[in-house]
Enzyme design. Structure first.
Site, PDB file in Angstrom:
ATOM      1  N   LYS A   1       0.934  -1.376  -0.039  1.00  0.00           N
ATOM      2  CA  LYS A   1       0.092   0.190   0.071  1.00  0.00           C
ATOM      3  C   LYS A   1       1.026   1.225   0.048  1.00  0.00           C
ATOM      4  O   LYS A   1       0.568   2.230  -0.753  1.00  0.00           O
ATOM      5  CB  LYS A   1      -0.871  -0.026   1.069  1.00  0.00           C
ATOM      6  N   ILE A   2       1.779   1.315   0.887  1.00  0.00           N
ATOM      7  CA  ILE A   2       2.707   2.497   0.858  1.00  0.00           C
ATOM      8  C   ILE A   2       3.640   2.415  -0.207  1.00  0.00           C
ATOM      9  O   ILE A   2       3.617   3.717  -1.116  1.00  0.00           O
ATOM     10  CB  ILE A   2       3.410   2.388   2.296  1.00  0.00           C
TER      11      ILE A   2
ATOM     12  N   THR B   1      11.359   4.249   6.093  1.00  0.00           N
ATOM     13  CA  THR B   1      10.254   4.770   6.836  1.00  0.00           C
ATOM     14  C   THR B   1       9.468   3.428   7.241  1.00  0.00           C
ATOM     15  O   THR B   1       8.220   3.603   7.794  1.00  0.00           O
ATOM     16  CB  THR B   1       9.488   5.630   6.070  1.00  0.00           C
ATOM     17  N   SER B   2       9.969   2.488   7.235  1.00  0.00           N
ATOM     18  CA  SER B   2       9.439   1.006   7.656  1.00  0.00           C
ATOM     19  C   SER B   2       9.737   0.719   9.023  1.00  0.00           C
ATOM     20  O   SER B   2       8.821   1.065   9.920  1.00  0.00           O
ATOM     21  CB  SER B   2       9.948  -0.067   6.606  1.00  0.00           C
ATOM     22  N   ARG B   3      10.722  -0.112   9.277  1.00  0.00           N
ATOM     23  CA  ARG B   3      11.197  -0.360  10.386  1.00  0.00           C
ATOM     24  C   ARG B   3      12.362  -0.323  10.708  1.00  0.00           C
ATOM     25  O   ARG B   3      13.273  -0.517   9.814  1.00  0.00           O
ATOM     26  CB  ARG B   3      10.567  -1.787  10.887  1.00  0.00           C
TER      27      ARG B   3
ATOM     28  N   ASP C   1      13.098   7.288   9.536  1.00  0.00           N
ATOM     29  CA  ASP C   1      12.082   7.650  10.598  1.00  0.00           C
ATOM     30  C   ASP C   1      11.926   6.921  11.571  1.00  0.00           C
ATOM     31  O   ASP C   1      11.142   6.902  12.686  1.00  0.00           O
ATOM     32  CB  ASP C   1      10.505   7.518   9.733  1.00  0.00           C
TER      33      ASP C   1
ATOM     34  N   GLU D   1      14.885   1.909  19.179  1.00  0.00           N
ATOM     35  CA  GLU D   1      13.977   3.191  19.391  1.00  0.00           C
ATOM     36  C   GLU D   1      13.088   3.046  20.211  1.00  0.00           C
ATOM     37  O   GLU D   1      12.720   3.930  20.852  1.00  0.00           O
ATOM     38  CB  GLU D   1      13.152   3.581  17.855  1.00  0.00           C
TER      39      GLU D   1
ATOM     40  N   HIS E   1       9.819   8.642  14.184  1.00  0.00           N
ATOM     41  CA  HIS E   1       8.875   7.547  14.084  1.00  0.00           C
ATOM     42  C   HIS E   1       7.433   8.408  13.907  1.00  0.00           C
ATOM     43  O   HIS E   1       6.526   7.977  14.672  1.00  0.00           O
ATOM     44  CB  HIS E   1       8.775   6.470  14.916  1.00  0.00           C
TER      45      HIS E   1
ATOM     46  N   ALA F   1       5.957   9.139  10.795  1.00  0.00           N
ATOM     47  CA  ALA F   1       5.662   9.409   9.229  1.00  0.00           C
ATOM     48  C   ALA F   1       4.023   9.049   9.219  1.00  0.00           C
ATOM     49  O   ALA F   1       3.539   9.665   8.511  1.00  0.00           O
ATOM     50  CB  ALA F   1       6.211   8.347   8.599  1.00  0.00           C
ATOM     51  N   PHE F   2       3.551   8.383  10.237  1.00  0.00           N
ATOM     52  CA  PHE F   2       2.065   8.092  10.088  1.00  0.00           C
ATOM     53  C   PHE F   2       1.270   9.360  10.705  1.00  0.00           C
ATOM     54  O   PHE F   2      -0.014   9.339  10.731  1.00  0.00           O
ATOM     55  CB  PHE F   2       1.684   6.918  11.362  1.00  0.00           C
TER      56      PHE F   2
HETATM   57  P1  NAD Z   1       1.810  -3.795   2.811  1.00  0.00           P
HETATM   58  O1  NAD Z   1       1.555  -5.165   3.533  1.00  0.00           O
HETATM   59  O2  NAD Z   1       0.844  -3.253   2.224  1.00  0.00           O
HETATM   60  O3  NAD Z   1       3.114  -3.835   1.815  1.00  0.00           O
HETATM   61  C1  NAD Z   1       4.274  -4.428   2.206  1.00  0.00           C
HETATM   62  C2  NAD Z   1       4.867  -5.119   1.151  1.00  0.00           C
HETATM   63  O4  NAD Z   1       6.088  -5.806   1.414  1.00  0.00           O
HETATM   64  C3  NAD Z   1       4.166  -6.144   0.376  1.00  0.00           C
HETATM   65  O5  NAD Z   1       4.016  -5.786  -0.968  1.00  0.00           O
HETATM   66  C4  NAD Z   1       4.906  -7.626   0.752  1.00  0.00           C
HETATM   67  O6  NAD Z   1       4.717  -8.319  -0.412  1.00  0.00           O
HETATM   68  C5  NAD Z   1       6.357  -6.985   0.644  1.00  0.00           C
HETATM   69  N1  NAD Z   1       7.100  -7.860   1.146  1.00  0.00           N
HETATM   70  C6  NAD Z   1       6.853  -8.595   2.375  1.00  0.00           C
HETATM   71  N2  NAD Z   1       8.162  -9.359   2.471  1.00  0.00           N
HETATM   72  C7  NAD Z   1       8.961  -8.833   1.542  1.00  0.00           C
HETATM   73  C8  NAD Z   1      10.394  -9.352   1.388  1.00  0.00           C
HETATM   74  N3  NAD Z   1      10.964 -10.161   2.265  1.00  0.00           N
HETATM   75  N4  NAD Z   1      10.996  -8.616   0.471  1.00  0.00           N
HETATM   76  C9  NAD Z   1      10.508  -7.579  -0.253  1.00  0.00           C
HETATM   77  N5  NAD Z   1       9.320  -7.269  -0.232  1.00  0.00           N
HETATM   78  C10 NAD Z   1       8.557  -7.905   1.004  1.00  0.00           C
HETATM   79  O7  NAD Z   1       2.405  -2.830   4.182  1.00  0.00           O
HETATM   80  P2  NAD Z   1       2.244  -1.268   3.865  1.00  0.00           P
HETATM   81  O8  NAD Z   1       1.000  -0.814   4.576  1.00  0.00           O
HETATM   82  O9  NAD Z   1       2.675  -0.837   2.693  1.00  0.00           O
HETATM   83  O10 NAD Z   1       3.416  -0.987   5.122  1.00  0.00           O
HETATM   84  C11 NAD Z   1       4.765  -1.383   4.874  1.00  0.00           C
HETATM   85  C12 NAD Z   1       5.445  -1.059   6.205  1.00  0.00           C
HETATM   86  O11 NAD Z   1       5.401   0.263   6.629  1.00  0.00           O
HETATM   87  C13 NAD Z   1       4.693  -1.776   7.486  1.00  0.00           C
HETATM   88  O12 NAD Z   1       4.943  -3.105   7.730  1.00  0.00           O
HETATM   89  C14 NAD Z   1       5.326  -0.906   8.600  1.00  0.00           C
HETATM   90  O13 NAD Z   1       6.660  -1.640   9.254  1.00  0.00           O
HETATM   91  C15 NAD Z   1       5.693   0.379   7.979  1.00  0.00           C
HETATM   92  N6  NAD Z   1       5.018   1.419   8.658  1.00  0.00           N
HETATM   93  C16 NAD Z   1       5.653   2.679   9.112  1.00  0.00           C
HETATM   94  C17 NAD Z   1       4.948   3.754   9.692  1.00  0.00           C
HETATM   95  C18 NAD Z   1       5.591   4.833  10.018  1.00  0.00           C
HETATM   96  O14 NAD Z   1       4.923   5.727  10.937  1.00  0.00           O
HETATM   97  N7  NAD Z   1       7.065   4.897   9.876  1.00  0.00           N
HETATM   98  C19 NAD Z   1       3.760   3.558   9.572  1.00  0.00           C
HETATM   99  C20 NAD Z   1       2.956   2.508   8.870  1.00  0.00           C
HETATM  100  C21 NAD Z   1       3.700   1.478   8.489  1.00  0.00           C
END
Ligand code: NAD
Length: 330
Positions: free
Chosen positions: A154-155, A233-235, A259, A264, A296, A298-299
């Site tokens: 999604k992101i 911005t993931s983890r 982020d 953290e 952290h 971004a949300f």
């Molecule tokens: P999502 O589930 O829609 O998308 C994640 C994508 O990663 C999927 O397409 C999946 O197939 C892919 N994926 C899974 N394992 C993988 C791998 N080993 N290698 C490559 N791709 C892989 O999730 P999203 O809503 O896009 O969110 C992604 C991440 O963003 C969340 O898991 C979270 O950790 C992080 N996040 C951070 C914040 C923030 O405030 N910084 C807020 C929301 C989410």
């Protein structure tokens, strides 16, 4: 009225949760993260709502079970902070908030890219000292640059849309391909190794799991272009911070916009301006002029907070009304 304990509650979200609750449940706000010291505060509650700062280990889950907790809702998309296997074994139901606002996080990632590519922070610091010289502020255009997107969920999808608008060439690595992105934005799916070879900027949007932990490490960094920009911005644990700091020192990575930070928990979301911090690695990140670190958030947009609160209350009502919930993880 059923009681719900809200751990790690923040002033910024309470009005949104109160609005979404519509007086259906008694919400008990506990500002501290969930720990063995305060687990008993949820006694008498049907369930708890948690955040990414709450570490829900096997031990804590066993304690929650003793307190009579039947469900946990996390006010986040990621659920790497919950021992899902143990929760399943104990019969505790867990739900998350998927896709509450992919734009919020995608726009933050792009904000980090632009701030770094145009030296916005340094420029503002100079101006604040009445230094209006610009010799050190040469940036680069995004138009025509190759951006590698790791995770096109999604992101990642919104990141593709925005960067396509900037005229970037897009390559991606994901375990599941989204054909729509190939058609709409000319994105090319490649291996992680090829993504590293091709990209001027790499931005991480995959969840933290066993296969993504330390995805960015000495070996993958070696495959990257000299002077690559890295965005996370993931983890925090998607990158090995020590390896990235070394690559920043020798110039292999030109800059890092992040982020998140792998250690953290317990630091981010809190004000340590008076006490200071002991974490030397975090201090190295903060003191590096080529690192742009945000805590952290971004949300943290109004739209996202409303969606998080609405979905959290929806998740709670599904559990208490025994209705089907598409956000259920266990
Ligand atoms: P999502 O589930 O829609 O998308 C994640 C994508 O990663 C999927 O397409 C999946 O197939 C892919 N994926 C899974 N394992 C993988 C791998 N080993 N290698 C490559 N791709 C892989 O999730 P999203 O809503 O896009 O969110 C992604 C991440 O963003 C969340 O898991 C979270 O950790 C992080 N996040 C951070 C914040 C923030 O405030 N910084 C807020 C929301 C989410």
């Amino acid at each position: 009225m059923k009681k719900i304990a809200i751990y790690s509650s923040h002033a910024f979200e309470e009005p949104y949760l109160d609005d979404a609750n519509k007086n259906s449940y008694q919400l008990i706000y506990i500002s501290e993260p969930l720990s063995s010291n305060n687990v008993s505060l949820c006694s008498g509650c049907a369930g708890i709502a948690i955040f990414t700062s709450d570490e829900v280990s096997a031990d804590i889950l066993s304690r929650l079970k003793i307190e009579g907790i039947q469900f946990i809702v996390t006010r986040s998309t990621g659920y790497d902070h919950i021992d899902i296997k143990k929760a399943t074994a104990l019969g505790i139901t867990v739900a998350n908030v998927p896709g509450y606002s992919p734009n919020a996080i995608a726009e933050h990632a792009v904000a980090l890219i632009l701030a770094l590519s145009r030296h916005l922070i340094r420029s503002n610091e100079n101006v604040n000292r009445y230094d209006f010289s610009i010799n050190e502020l040469i940036g680069f255009n995004l138009d025509g640059k190759t951006v590698g997107i790791v995770g096109t969920g999604k992101i990642g999808e919104v990141v593709c849309k925005i960067l396509n608008g900037f005229g970037c060439q897009l390559v991606a690595f994901d375990i599941k391909e989204n054909k729509g992105l190939v058609e709409k934005y000319g994105l090319k799916y490649v291996t992680m190794e090829a993504l590293c070879h091709l990209s001027d900027i790499i931005t991480l949007h995959a969840p933290l799991n066993e296969s993504t932990q330390y995805l960015v490490n000495k070996t993958s960094i070696q495959n990257m272009k000299d002077g690559v920009m890295l965005i996370n911005t993931s983890r925090g644990k998607l990158i090995n911070t020590a390896d990235v700091l070394e690559a920043l020192d020798n110039g292999k990575i030109s800059c890092l916009g992040t982020d998140v930070y792998e250690k953290e928990k317990g630091i981010f979301f809190n004000d340590y301006s008076k006490k200071g911090i002991d974490d030397q690695v975090l201090k190295s990140l903060i003191n590096n002029k080529n690192v742009l670190l945000t805590s952290h958030h971004a949300f943290l947009t109004k739209e996202a907070l409303k969606n998080i609160a609405d979905t959290t209350m929806f998740n709670i009502s599904c559990f208490t009304n025994h209705s089907e919930n598409p956000n259920q993880l266990t």
